[in-house]
Motif scaffolding. Structure first.
Motif, PDB file in Angstrom:
ATOM      1  N   LYS A 139      92.694  27.201 -12.492  1.00 50.94           N
ATOM      2  CA  LYS A 139      91.659  28.201 -12.230  1.00 50.94           C
ATOM      3  C   LYS A 139      91.709  29.399 -13.175  1.00 50.94           C
ATOM      4  O   LYS A 139      90.696  29.773 -13.771  1.00 50.94           O
ATOM      5  N   LEU A 140      92.870  30.023 -13.278  1.00 52.41           N
ATOM      6  CA  LEU A 140      92.937  31.291 -14.019  1.00 52.41           C
ATOM      7  C   LEU A 140      92.717  31.107 -15.509  1.00 52.41           C
ATOM      8  O   LEU A 140      92.002  31.895 -16.139  1.00 52.41           O
ATOM      9  N   GLU A 141      93.306  30.067 -16.102  1.00 56.70           N
ATOM     10  CA  GLU A 141      93.119  29.859 -17.540  1.00 56.70           C
ATOM     11  C   GLU A 141      91.670  29.498 -17.865  1.00 56.70           C
ATOM     12  O   GLU A 141      91.068  30.088 -18.786  1.00 56.70           O
ATOM     13  N   PRO A 142      91.039  28.568 -17.126  1.00 56.61           N
ATOM     14  CA  PRO A 142      89.625  28.299 -17.396  1.00 56.61           C
ATOM     15  C   PRO A 142      88.744  29.532 -17.175  1.00 56.61           C
ATOM     16  O   PRO A 142      87.754  29.725 -17.882  1.00 56.61           O
ATOM     17  N   LEU A 143      89.114  30.362 -16.202  1.00 54.62           N
ATOM     18  CA  LEU A 143      88.332  31.568 -15.939  1.00 54.62           C
ATOM     19  C   LEU A 143      88.358  32.504 -17.135  1.00 54.62           C
ATOM     20  O   LEU A 143      87.354  33.141 -17.460  1.00 54.62           O
ATOM     21  N   GLN A 144      89.505  32.597 -17.806  1.00 52.15           N
ATOM     22  CA  GLN A 144      89.597  33.436 -18.993  1.00 52.15           C
ATOM     23  C   GLN A 144      88.607  32.985 -20.058  1.00 52.15           C
ATOM     24  O   GLN A 144      87.977  33.804 -20.730  1.00 52.15           O
ATOM     25  N   ARG A 145      88.444  31.687 -20.215  1.00 54.53           N
ATOM     26  CA  ARG A 145      87.475  31.169 -21.184  1.00 54.53           C
ATOM     27  C   ARG A 145      86.043  31.468 -20.737  1.00 54.53           C
ATOM     28  O   ARG A 145      85.175  31.771 -21.552  1.00 54.53           O
ATOM     29  N   ALA A 146      85.805  31.403 -19.439  1.00 58.28           N
ATOM     30  CA  ALA A 146      84.470  31.676 -18.909  1.00 58.28           C
ATOM     31  C   ALA A 146      84.076  33.138 -19.105  1.00 58.28           C
ATOM     32  O   ALA A 146      82.895  33.457 -19.236  1.00 58.28           O
ATOM     33  N   PHE A 147      85.070  34.018 -19.138  1.00 59.39           N
ATOM     34  CA  PHE A 147      84.804  35.456 -19.245  1.00 59.39           C
ATOM     35  C   PHE A 147      84.372  35.908 -20.642  1.00 59.39           C
ATOM     36  O   PHE A 147      83.919  37.040 -20.813  1.00 59.39           O
ATOM     37  N   LYS A 148      84.522  35.076 -21.627  1.00 60.47           N
ATOM     38  CA  LYS A 148      84.237  35.489 -22.998  1.00 60.47           C
ATOM     39  C   LYS A 148      82.794  35.981 -23.119  1.00 60.47           C
ATOM     40  O   LYS A 148      81.848  35.311 -22.711  1.00 60.47           O
ATOM     41  N   GLY A 149      82.638  37.170 -23.697  1.00 63.51           N
ATOM     42  CA  GLY A 149      81.319  37.751 -23.904  1.00 63.51           C
ATOM     43  C   GLY A 149      80.799  38.574 -22.742  1.00 63.51           C
ATOM     44  O   GLY A 149      79.710  39.142 -22.826  1.00 63.51           O
ATOM     45  N   LEU A 150      81.573  38.661 -21.655  1.00 64.93           N
ATOM     46  CA  LEU A 150      81.120  39.401 -20.479  1.00 64.93           C
ATOM     47  C   LEU A 150      81.704  40.809 -20.422  1.00 64.93           C
ATOM     48  O   LEU A 150      82.822  41.048 -20.873  1.00 64.93           O
ATOM     49  N   GLN A 151      80.944  41.706 -19.826  1.00 66.46           N
ATOM     50  CA  GLN A 151      81.438  43.035 -19.479  1.00 66.46           C
ATOM     51  C   GLN A 151      81.551  43.211 -17.965  1.00 66.46           C
ATOM     52  O   GLN A 151      82.303  44.042 -17.486  1.00 66.46           O
ATOM     53  N   VAL A 152      80.783  42.380 -17.230  1.00 67.56           N
ATOM     54  CA  VAL A 152      80.766  42.466 -15.763  1.00 67.56           C
ATOM     55  C   VAL A 152      80.826  41.070 -15.176  1.00 67.56           C
ATOM     56  O   VAL A 152      80.106  40.171 -15.628  1.00 67.56           O
ATOM     57  N   TRP A 153      81.712  40.879 -14.174  1.00 70.77           N
ATOM     58  CA  TRP A 153      81.658  39.620 -13.432  1.00 70.77           C
ATOM     59  C   TRP A 153      81.339  39.911 -11.975  1.00 70.77           C
ATOM     60  O   TRP A 153      81.862  40.834 -11.370  1.00 70.77           O
ATOM     61  N   ILE A 154      80.392  39.123 -11.459  1.00 71.71           N
ATOM     62  CA  ILE A 154      79.908  39.279 -10.095  1.00 71.71           C
ATOM     63  C   ILE A 154      80.705  38.353  -9.186  1.00 71.71           C
ATOM     64  O   ILE A 154      80.898  37.173  -9.490  1.00 71.71           O
ATOM     65  N   CYS A 155      81.166  38.888  -8.052  1.00 71.34           N
ATOM     66  CA  CYS A 155      81.977  38.119  -7.106  1.00 71.34           C
ATOM     67  C   CYS A 155      81.355  38.169  -5.713  1.00 71.34           C
ATOM     68  O   CYS A 155      80.647  39.114  -5.374  1.00 71.34           O
ATOM     69  N   GLY A 156      81.680  37.194  -4.901  1.00 68.79           N
ATOM     70  CA  GLY A 156      81.176  37.135  -3.531  1.00 68.79           C
ATOM     71  C   GLY A 156      82.164  37.633  -2.502  1.00 68.79           C
ATOM     72  O   GLY A 156      82.153  37.171  -1.355  1.00 68.79           O
ATOM     73  N   LEU A 157      83.011  38.586  -2.872  1.00 70.08           N
ATOM     74  CA  LEU A 157      84.040  39.075  -1.953  1.00 70.08           C
ATOM     75  C   LEU A 157      83.439  39.948  -0.859  1.00 70.08           C
ATOM     76  O   LEU A 157      82.493  40.695  -1.090  1.00 70.08           O
ATOM     77  N   ARG A 158      84.012  39.843   0.338  1.00 74.07           N
ATOM     78  CA  ARG A 158      83.615  40.671   1.476  1.00 74.07           C
ATOM     79  C   ARG A 158      84.853  41.252   2.141  1.00 74.07           C
ATOM     80  O   ARG A 158      85.907  40.628   2.146  1.00 74.07           O
ATOM     81  N   HIS A 159      84.712  42.425   2.738  1.00 72.64           N
ATOM     82  CA  HIS A 159      85.856  43.077   3.374  1.00 72.64           C
ATOM     83  C   HIS A 159      86.468  42.235   4.482  1.00 72.64           C
ATOM     84  O   HIS A 159      87.693  42.187   4.625  1.00 72.64           O
ATOM     85  N   ASP A 160      85.631  41.578   5.287  1.00 73.46           N
ATOM     86  CA  ASP A 160      86.175  40.910   6.476  1.00 73.46           C
ATOM     87  C   ASP A 160      86.587  39.461   6.228  1.00 73.46           C
ATOM     88  O   ASP A 160      86.835  38.713   7.166  1.00 73.46           O
ATOM     89  N   GLN A 161      86.697  39.065   4.953  1.00 82.80           N
ATOM     90  CA  GLN A 161      87.131  37.703   4.663  1.00 82.80           C
ATOM     91  C   GLN A 161      88.612  37.488   4.939  1.00 82.80           C
ATOM     92  O   GLN A 161      89.020  36.401   5.348  1.00 82.80           O
TER      93      GLN A 161
END
Length: 234
Positions: A124-146
């Motif tokens: 997960k983490l290594e592929p995510l680093q490749r996915a992040f290339k060229g980004l300044q912002v990543w959107i996540c679906g996190l919620r407080h009560d998860q």
């Protein structure tokens, strides 16, 4: 690095704003440099629907760990067809998986927290680093009560590890809010949610939960709750 004052100002600016308004502002101001990191969970499906209604050219990507449920793969196809998009899929490096399995065994993640984190790193983490290339912002679906590990999170955060702004538009949504949006907007979702799986990850690391359990109780169920993160959101 974004100054803390700027992050604080953004949190103040949008503290009472609906998720769609927050997304509209960020998608406009960071066009071409913003993307949704989707796990295909309920929250990320809600965000996909919102994003496609605002700007369907926005990058949406997911990670194929090689251990996902068949239902998750089918959901990728259903989502692509529904919104006429092509979710980017990033895969683990085969040589990294082979090395992990050689050292730890095919299901080594069950044996210790360290081995589980190593598995998340290569899948997960290594592929995510490749996915992040060229980004300044990543959107996540996190919620407080998860979960207990997410109660301290803010709407807008600086992710120092990845050098990105992390945006959590649904941070104050409840589970009921998520389901209400899905039903009202007919958003495609993973069929496993109807079979007792509130949170879905890799097949060997996910199981259904009992009524009343924490919604992430079925993820890495052999670990204590405070350890249940992949490393993405620490």
């Amino acid at each position: 690095m974004i100054p803390k004052e700027q992050i604080d100002a953004l949190n103040m600016q949008f503290q009472y704003s609906p998720a769609e308004e927050i997304l509209s502002w960020f998608l406009k101001h960071y066009q071409g440099q913003i993307g949704l990191a989707s796990s295909l969970g309920l929250e990320d499906q809600v965000l996909t629907d919102m994003i496609c209604k605002i700007d369907d050219t926005t990058r949406i990507f997911t990670l194929d760990t090689g251990r996902l449920f068949p239902e998750t793969y089918r959901l990728i196809e259903r989502t692509n067809k529904r919104y006429n998009i092509n979710i980017e899929v990033f895969f683990s490096k085969p040589e990294s998986i082979q090395e992990y399995v050689r050292i730890n065994g095919i299901n080594g993640f069950y044996y210790s927290i360290e081995q589980r984190k190593q598995c998340c790193q290569v899948r997960k983490l290594e592929p995510l680093q490749r996915a992040f290339k060229g980004l300044q912002v990543w959107i996540c679906g996190l919620r407080h009560d998860q979960s207990v590990t997410r109660q301290h999170l803010n709407l807008v955060e600086w992710d120092a590890k990845n050098g990105l702004i992390k945006l959590n538009p649904l941070i104050n949504f409840t589970e009921a809010d998520v389901w209400k949006y899905i039903r009202e907007n007919k958003v495609p979702y993973n069929n496993l949610h109807d079979k007792g799986f509130p949170s879905i990850g890799c097949q060997p690391c996910t199981r259904p939960v009992q009524t009343g359990d924490d919604i992430r109780a079925g993820r890495w169920w052999w670990e204590n709750p405070e350890h249940k993160e992949r490393g993405l959101h620490r």
